[in-house]
Write a protein that holds these residues in place. Structure first.
Motif, PDB file in Angstrom:
ATOM      1  N   GLY A 216       0.850  -1.185   0.000  1.00 24.07           N
ATOM      2  CA  GLY A 216       0.000   0.000   0.000  1.00 24.07           C
ATOM      3  C   GLY A 216       0.888   1.239   0.000  1.00 24.07           C
ATOM      4  N   GLY A 217       0.590   2.169   0.890  1.00 25.50           N
ATOM      5  CA  GLY A 217       1.391   3.392   0.945  1.00 25.50           C
ATOM      6  C   GLY A 217       2.593   3.293   1.864  1.00 25.50           C
ATOM      7  N   LEU A 218       2.874   2.085   2.339  1.00 22.82           N
ATOM      8  CA  LEU A 218       3.939   1.891   3.328  1.00 22.82           C
ATOM      9  C   LEU A 218       5.183   1.309   2.660  1.00 22.82           C
ATOM     10  N   VAL A 219       6.316   1.997   2.831  1.00 24.30           N
ATOM     11  CA  VAL A 219       7.587   1.512   2.286  1.00 24.30           C
ATOM     12  C   VAL A 219       8.558   1.373   3.448  1.00 24.30           C
ATOM     13  N   TRP A 220       9.191   0.207   3.568  1.00 19.44           N
ATOM     14  CA  TRP A 220      10.092   0.046   4.706  1.00 19.44           C
ATOM     15  C   TRP A 220      11.294  -0.826   4.365  1.00 19.44           C
ATOM     16  N   VAL A 277       3.100  11.102  11.692  1.00 22.93           N
ATOM     17  CA  VAL A 277       3.698   9.904  12.293  1.00 22.93           C
ATOM     18  C   VAL A 277       4.230  10.169  13.712  1.00 22.93           C
ATOM     19  N   SER A 278       4.110  11.422  14.198  1.00 23.85           N
ATOM     20  CA  SER A 278       4.666  11.711  15.524  1.00 23.85           C
ATOM     21  C   SER A 278       3.898  10.983  16.633  1.00 23.85           C
ATOM     22  N   THR A 279       2.583  10.800  16.438  1.00 26.75           N
ATOM     23  CA  THR A 279       1.781  10.115  17.459  1.00 26.75           C
ATOM     24  C   THR A 279       2.207   8.647  17.586  1.00 26.75           C
ATOM     25  N   LEU A 280       2.555   8.062  16.447  1.00 30.54           N
ATOM     26  CA  LEU A 280       3.050   6.683  16.460  1.00 30.54           C
ATOM     27  C   LEU A 280       4.359   6.601  17.244  1.00 30.54           C
ATOM     28  N   LEU A 301      15.166  -7.213  16.223  1.00 29.29           N
ATOM     29  CA  LEU A 301      14.768  -6.517  14.995  1.00 29.29           C
ATOM     30  C   LEU A 301      13.420  -7.009  14.461  1.00 29.29           C
ATOM     31  N   GLN A 302      13.291  -8.331  14.357  1.00 26.97           N
ATOM     32  CA  GLN A 302      12.072  -8.906  13.765  1.00 26.97           C
ATOM     33  C   GLN A 302      10.817  -8.542  14.566  1.00 26.97           C
ATOM     34  N   GLU A 303      10.933  -8.636  15.892  1.00 29.63           N
ATOM     35  CA  GLU A 303       9.754  -8.398  16.740  1.00 29.63           C
ATOM     36  C   GLU A 303       9.378  -6.912  16.754  1.00 29.63           C
ATOM     37  N   VAL A 304      10.373  -6.035  16.820  1.00 30.68           N
ATOM     38  CA  VAL A 304      10.097  -4.587  16.779  1.00 30.68           C
ATOM     39  C   VAL A 304       9.468  -4.235  15.431  1.00 30.68           C
ATOM     40  N   GLN A 305      10.022  -4.804  14.376  1.00 21.96           N
ATOM     41  CA  GLN A 305       9.529  -4.537  13.025  1.00 21.96           C
ATOM     42  C   GLN A 305       8.053  -4.913  12.890  1.00 21.96           C
ATOM     43  N   GLU A 306       7.696  -6.087  13.402  1.00 22.27           N
ATOM     44  CA  GLU A 306       6.296  -6.529  13.297  1.00 22.27           C
ATOM     45  C   GLU A 306       5.357  -5.597  14.052  1.00 22.27           C
ATOM     46  N   ALA A 307       5.744  -5.224  15.279  1.00 21.03           N
ATOM     47  CA  ALA A 307       4.891  -4.361  16.105  1.00 21.03           C
ATOM     48  C   ALA A 307       4.727  -2.985  15.459  1.00 21.03           C
ATOM     49  N   VAL A 308       5.830  -2.431  14.982  1.00 22.75           N
ATOM     50  CA  VAL A 308       5.785  -1.075  14.414  1.00 22.75           C
ATOM     51  C   VAL A 308       5.039  -1.065  13.080  1.00 22.75           C
ATOM     52  N   ALA A 311       1.289  -1.186  13.731  1.00 24.26           N
ATOM     53  CA  ALA A 311       0.759   0.108  14.188  1.00 24.26           C
ATOM     54  C   ALA A 311       0.737   1.123  13.050  1.00 24.26           C
ATOM     55  N   THR A 312       1.743   1.072  12.188  1.00 26.31           N
ATOM     56  CA  THR A 312       1.823   2.046  11.086  1.00 26.31           C
ATOM     57  C   THR A 312       0.749   1.761  10.032  1.00 26.31           C
ATOM     58  N   ARG A 313       0.526   0.462   9.750  1.00 23.01           N
ATOM     59  CA  ARG A 313      -0.559   0.080   8.822  1.00 23.01           C
ATOM     60  C   ARG A 313      -1.896   0.602   9.337  1.00 23.01           C
ATOM     61  N   GLU A 314      -2.096   0.457  10.651  1.00 21.91           N
ATOM     62  CA  GLU A 314      -3.344   0.896  11.275  1.00 21.91           C
ATOM     63  C   GLU A 314      -3.529   2.406  11.107  1.00 21.91           C
ATOM     64  N   LEU A 315      -2.444   3.143  11.333  1.00 21.31           N
ATOM     65  CA  LEU A 315      -2.498   4.605  11.160  1.00 21.31           C
ATOM     66  C   LEU A 315      -2.902   4.928   9.725  1.00 21.31           C
TER      67      LEU A 315
END
Ligand code: AMP
Ligand code: MN
Ligand code: MN
Length: 328
Positions: A216-220, A277-280, A301-308, A311-315
């Motif tokens: 979607g609009g998310l690039v990481w 993205v500041s609220t995130l 890394l993997q676990e932080v990546q999944e959580a973030v 949350a970013t997809r939700e935003l």
């Protein structure tokens, strides 16, 4: 833009001080370095004894600035006037400023600023702390010397990515022009701060870019300790790669995950205009601005990546809904 009673209160403290300690945030960007040095050089020209402290020293890209070689690693809690610049909260000074030390003046533009000082001059609309100082110093009656102008223009250049951010106004450009008039060389400072880079950082980018993903609009993407070892890149940051993620056509938000040696992950978000993205970042214990925010998160890394990413997809989904609802 400024509350006159706060400007006056800060001005009085500065004028009365003989010794001044200026601190900015750990892992300093150009605004941290530029606003701290610009303020320091102007106060020094007015006869004050100034120390500028940055927990992690001055990055190579800003070492050409006057006073960079004199930057120390810890501030002086006993100075007559203690100032934090470009710090949203008191912990941002890292090892350069202990949270229990009192702060006289807080000059900053982070929307998330916690107003931790005796006098807090916080202007979220300001493009950079350096831009605030370009206005404040003359209001206080301090001259902006050519060397101070170079430092302040560097702070403005880096926080606006070369005047490319959507908050840049005619006023921003006039302020920058006033610094050029005072002797700052725009093209040289631009090249040093934003264009020139090391060969190692290019190789490091290559590692991160080879794993870039879009949904979607998310690039990481991520950058690992292994990437740094292989490429020879010596910093613990993203070498500014995150700024390129939302340049992808169709992207709204870019996120980068940088693995740290202490078991944490440094996360940086960059958003196109219209997204916040500041609220995130605050939710993950960090802070920042609507288009650029960051947080340091404990975990693999993997676990932080999944959580973030969740949350970013939700935003993106929720904000998209509210934008659509607002349209009719
Ligand atoms: P970065 O992602 O580190 O380039 O930072 C982007 C913006 O977010 C900058 O304005 C930083 O000052 C701010 N920021 C980054 N990390 C933090 C943090 N841990 N706490 C508060 N603000 C942060
Ligand atoms: Mn900064
Ligand atoms: Mn800033």
């Amino acid at each position: 833009m400024f509350k006159s009673e706060l400007v006056a209160a800060a001005g009085e403290r500065l004028k009365a001080a003989r010794t001044v300690s200026i601190v900015s945030h750990a892992r300093p960007d150009g605004d941290a370095v530029g606003s701290a040095l610009g303020l320091g050089l102007a106060l020094e020209a007015a006869g004050k004894t100034v120390t500028v402290a940055l927990a992690d020293g001055v990055p190579v890209a800003f070492r050409h600035l006057a006073g960079a070689a004199r930057v120390v690693s810890q501030g002086d809690p006993h100075a007559d006037c203690r100032i934090l610049v470009d710090c949203g909260d008191i912990d941002r000074g890292g090892k350069a400023w202990l949270p229990e030390w009192p702060v006289d003046i807080n000059i900053d533009h982070h929307k998330t600023n916690t107003r931790f000082a005796a006098v807090n001059i916080v202007v979220p609309e300001a493009v950079a702390t350096a831009a605030m100082l370009a206005e404040l110093l003359p209001l206080w009656g301090f001259e902006i010397t050519p060397q101070a102008a170079e430092a302040l223009l560097t702070g403005m250049l880096t926080d606006t990515i070369g005047f490319r951010t959507s908050n840049v106004t005619p006023h921003t450009l006039r302020l920058a022009a006033s610094l050029v008039e005072r002797g700052a060389n725009l093209s040289e400072l631009y090249f040093k701060a934003l264009v020139e880079r090391s060969f190692e950082s290019l190789r490091y980018w290559g590692r991160g870019l080879s794993r870039v993903q879009m949904e979607g609009g998310l690039v990481w993407t991520s950058l690992t300790l292994e990437d740094r070892k292989v490429s020879g890149y010596s910093g613990n940051d993203d070498a500014d790669l995150v700024g390129y993620l939302p340049t992808v056509r169709g992207a709204a938000v870019g996120v980068i995950f940088v693995e740290q040696p202490d078991g944490t992950v440094k996360v940086s978000w960059r958003a196109r205009p219209g997204w916040d993205v500041s609220t995130l970042a605050v939710r993950f214990g960090g802070g920042g601005h609507a288009p650029a925010a960051g947080a340091t998160i404990e975990g693999a890394l993997q676990e932080v990546q999944e959580a973030v990413l969740a949350a970013t997809r939700e935003l993106l989904i929720h904000a998209q809904h509210s934008i659509e609802e607002g349209e009719h």
